[in-house]
Every structure is written in structure tokens, then in C-alpha cells.
Design an enzyme around this catalytic site. Structure first.
Site, PDB file in Angstrom:
ATOM      1  CB  SER A   7     -31.701 -47.914   1.613  1.00  0.00           C
ATOM      2  OG  SER A   7     -31.608 -47.861   0.207  1.00  0.00           O
ATOM      3  CG  HIS A  17     -30.434 -47.740   5.976  1.00  0.00           C
ATOM      4  ND1 HIS A  17     -31.267 -46.630   6.134  1.00  0.00           N
ATOM      5  CD2 HIS A  17     -29.889 -47.442   4.783  1.00  0.00           C
ATOM      6  CE1 HIS A  17     -31.513 -45.786   4.948  1.00  0.00           C
ATOM      7  NE2 HIS A  17     -30.620 -46.323   3.910  1.00  0.00           N
ATOM      8  CE  LYS A  26     -29.794 -42.487   4.943  1.00  0.00           C
ATOM      9  NZ  LYS A  26     -29.202 -43.087   3.775  1.00  0.00           N
TER      10      LYS A  26
HETATM   11  C1  LIG Z   1     -29.152 -42.353   2.481  1.00  0.00           C
HETATM   12  C2  LIG Z   1     -28.041 -43.357   1.780  1.00  0.00           C
HETATM   13  C3  LIG Z   1     -26.767 -42.875   1.313  1.00  0.00           C
HETATM   14  C4  LIG Z   1     -26.496 -41.377   1.237  1.00  0.00           C
HETATM   15  O1  LIG Z   1     -26.242 -40.719   2.392  1.00  0.00           O
HETATM   16  P1  LIG Z   1     -26.620 -39.144   2.524  1.00  0.00           P
HETATM   17  O2  LIG Z   1     -25.672 -38.965   3.598  1.00  0.00           O
HETATM   18  O3  LIG Z   1     -27.953 -38.873   2.945  1.00  0.00           O
HETATM   19  O4  LIG Z   1     -26.263 -38.351   1.193  1.00  0.00           O
HETATM   20  C5  LIG Z   1     -25.847 -43.581   0.731  1.00  0.00           C
HETATM   21  N1  LIG Z   1     -26.008 -45.010   0.549  1.00  0.00           N
HETATM   22  C6  LIG Z   1     -27.123 -45.501   1.284  1.00  0.00           C
HETATM   23  C7  LIG Z   1     -27.385 -46.975   1.455  1.00  0.00           C
HETATM   24  C8  LIG Z   1     -28.262 -44.750   1.715  1.00  0.00           C
HETATM   25  O5  LIG Z   1     -29.419 -45.432   2.307  1.00  0.00           O
END
Ligand SMILES: *Cc1c(COP(=O)(O)O)cnc(C)c1O
Length: 384
Positions: A177, A205, A236
Site C-alpha cells: 500500500s 489495491h 478503494k
Molecule cells: C486499506 C487497506 C486495508 C483496510 O481496508 P479498509 O476497508 O480501509 O479497512 C487492508 N489492507 C490493505 C493492504 C489496505 O491497503
């Protein structure tokens, strides 16, 4: 309260340039942000396909609320599981080509349920050192032995698998990330097969962005195996909120039966599932948006080829610019802000000390002109 002395501890954070402030974004999520009355071009979100404010998704949310109300009112295993939740899970399983999917209200919650469901005392979790914080926390919660390997170090994964006791689970981000690089999943899966381990892939991602019609990182590598447990998040690229865990049907049933952050939390509003069904349709037909995103990435790389700070090696929509010191990255972010650009400065503990960076995240909703403005500003800031 002297043992706590929060004021002194906050002062220590400030001294190390580690204080965070929340920026109030006075606009819907998108490239055109408004902050303190100033219009900014934002490279700050994870709405990679520009779906967070898509009229069809918003309309599905509105209709979902009219039909199903605002809240689910209970956890899924009591009385909060409604037809849109069920339909979404079936759509997600079909979309990813995995046997079954379980819907969670956030990715953090999904990870907190998953790792303790797979491994406990006497078992071993083998985790990439740069994994997302939610996986780090989930590993601790599991009470399994946790071994962290240097980022992407397959030889170390092999050694740890050889030495591991109990059930073995390798855990990795699909796309990292804060770095934007992709985990070596083909090799990790081969190691897991040799050592009878599971492979957990958190594709927060990659889902919607990578692979055939946005199927994610497994499709990117053309991987399929019952050993893979896949996590996709839905806040996302999908532009809404939530997450899912998908994989072998028995494994998912076990997760539903035992995952504490699945069982002991109120189900997400059904209207969110309605919005996500609309978003999933859009993702499926968004090859044009994915092509735009790839073109933006190439344009950025070209535009910053001679810049003072290097882009980190990433082929995804996450393009971090390597700066180093916390104070330098804050200065650079402020310079950009003065030029009407919003790019977040990422500092420890989110990234290792000494590797502070600007995390440029691209969206199909950006225009080529947005990219050019950013490149110009970064080249000029490098001359200051
Ligand atoms: C953003 C993210 C999460 C958390 O997801 P949310 O739905 O925002 O709680 C988990 N793992 C990774 C790799 C992330 O980038």
C-alpha cells in the site's frame, strides 16, 4: 494522570515531525478537492477508477436505502443478513472466480477475523515486513507465532516455512500500500504448496485495477489454488466501503462460524451492498478507465524522469516519491499545497524510519493536465 502524560508524549511526536492533522475535504471524493476554501488537485485517495462519486453507484445507494432502510440492525448471524448482502457475496464469488465470498464492513475487520480463524497458538504466520497494519494487528490477535520476513525475500520465506511449527500460513499484501509494488505471488504459492501452507493475499489495491477486467492480482498472475485466501477491499477501487474474503467454500464457512470481528459486529447497511453491486458492474466494464490509469502512470514516470527525488519502482496506481527525512517530506508537501496540489506525506510508523515519501496515488478521474501540473510542480520544487 502523571503516568500517562499525554501532553509530553504529543510533544515528542511533534518534535519528530510525526504529528498528523486531519484535512477537512470539503467536496466529494475526486481529483478536484476543496480544503479551507482553496481548490486543490488531489493525488491523495484510493478511488483508482473514479467510482466513489459515480452517479450509478450513488443512485444504487439511494435506491437501496429507500428499499431497505438505513441500517441492518444486527450482526449477520443474528438478524442483520439481508438479500443485498447475500446477492453481493454471490456476485463477488462469481467475479473473482472463487468458490465463496464473505462480506465484511471494512478490510481491517476482515483481516482481524481471518488470521485468527486460520491460525492460533502453536501455529505459524509468516508475514512480509511491509504488510498493512491490519494484517500486523490480526497476526498479533491470532496468538500464533509470527515470523516477519524482509520485504519480498523468498529465500527467507522458504527457511521460515521449513522451521515453522503447526499450521503454516504465509500472509502478504498483493500490492503494497505504501510502495506500490506487487508481491511475488507465483513463487510464494509454489513455496506454500511445497510446505502445505495457506497463502493469504490482501489485494486492497489490486482489486478492480489489476488483472483481466479488474479481477485483481490473482488474475494478474493467472493463479488459482485452493490454498489461496483472497481479501478484496471495497472502499478503494470499488469506491464505496467494505471488504470480502474469498476462497475455498469450507474455509469461508469456518471463517463465518468463527471469525470474531464477523460475528460480533453489526452488518453493514444493506444499501451499501446495493451500491457495491452497481460498482461491481462498472468495474467489470471499466477497461477504458484502467487504460487511462496506466497511461497516467506512464505519463507521471516520464514527467518525473529528471526530478530531484526518484519515484519508487512501481507499476501500479500507487507511485511513491522517495524523499527520506520526515521534515523534508513535510516541506515538499507544503510546497505542492501552495501550488494547488494535494499529495500526502507518508511518515513512520506507516513506513520505516528514514523512508518518508510522498504517496502519489493516481485515478482514472485525473486528466493528463492534472498529471502535467503535478510533474511541473515537482520539478520546480526540486530546484528550490
Ligand atoms: C486499506 C487497506 C486495508 C483496510 O481496508 P479498509 O476497508 O480501509 O479497512 C487492508 N489492507 C490493505 C493492504 C489496505 O491497503
Amino acid at each position: 494522570m502523571s503516568a500517562f502524560d499525554f501532553r509530553a508524549r504529543l510533544a515528542a511526536l511533534a518534535r519528530d515531525d510525526l504529528t498528523r492533522t486531519r484535512v477537512v475535504l470539503d467536496a466529494p471524493c475526486g481529483p478536484q478537492a476543496v480544503v479551507d476554501g482553496q481548490r486543490l488537485i488531489a493525488f491523495a485517495g484510493n478511488d483508482y477508477l473514479g467510482l466513489a462519486n459515480h452517479p450509478e453507484v450513488v443512485e444504487a445507494l439511494r435506491e437501496g436505502a429507500s428499499r431497505w432502510g438505513a441500517g441492518a440492525g444486527a450482526s449477520h448471524l443474528v438478524s442483520g443478513h439481508q438479500p443485498p448482502h447475500d446477492e453481493l457475496e454471490q456476485a463477488l464469488a462469481a467475479f473473482t472466480g472463487l468458490a465463496r465470498a464473505l462480506f465484511f464492513s471494512t478490510g481491517y475487520m476482515a483481516n482481524l477475523a481471518l488470521l485468527p480463524a486460520l491460525a492460533g497458538r502453536g501455529d505459524t504466520l509468516i508475514a512480509d515486513r511491509l504488510n498493512h497494519a491490519s494484517l500486523v494487528d490480526a497476526a498479533l490477535l491470532s496468538r500464533a507465532t509470527v515470523r516477519r520476513y524482509p520485504h519480498g525475500d523468498l529465500a527467507m520465506v522458504e527457511r521460515l516455512l521449513e522451521a515453522a511449527e503447526g499450521r503454516k500460513v504465509v500472509v502478504t499484501d498483493g500490492v503494497f500500500s505504501m510502495d506500490g509494488d506487487i508481491a511475488p505471488l507465483t513463487d510464494l504459492l509454489a513455496l506454500c504448496e511445497q510446505h502445505d501452507a495457506l497463502l493469504v493475499v490482501d489485494d486492497a489495491h489490486g482489486f478492480g485495477v489489476l488483472g483481466e477486467r479488474g479481477r485483481g492480482v490473482l488474475s494478474h498472475f493467472a493463479l488459482a489454488s485452493q490454498r489461496i485466501v483472497y481479501i478484496g477491499t471495497l472502499g478503494k477501487a470499488a469506491g464505496v466501503a467494505g471488504a470480502f474474503v474469498a476462497g475455498d467454500a469450507d474455509l469461508i464457512e469456518w471463517l463465518m462460524q468463527t471469525g470474531r470481528s464477523y460475528r460480533y459486529t453489526t452488518a453493514a447497511p444493506p444499501a451499501l451492498a446495493c451500491a457495491l453491486l452497481a460498482s461491481l458492474d462498472l468495474i467489470d466494464s471499466a477497461d477504458d478507465r484502467r487504460a487511462t490509469l496506466a497511461a497516467h502512470r506512464d505519463r507521471l514516470k516520464q514527467g518525473l524522469a529528471g526530478a530531484r527525488w526518484p519515484l519508487m519502482p512501481s507499476h501500479t496506481a500507487i507511485q511513491p516519491l522517495q524523499v527520506g527525512a520526515n521534515s523534508d517530506v513535510l516541506t515538499l508537501a507544503a510546497q505542492l499545497r501552495a501550488r494547488g496540489l494535494w499529495v500526502p506525506a507518508i511518515r513512520p510508523p506507516t513506513v520505516p524510519a528514514g523512508t518518508a515519501r510522498l504517496r502519489i496515488s493516481l485515478s482514472a478521474a485525473h486528466t493528463a493536465e492534472h498529471l502535467d501540473t503535478l510533474c511541473r510542480a515537482l520539478i520546480e520544487a526540486g530546484h528550490d
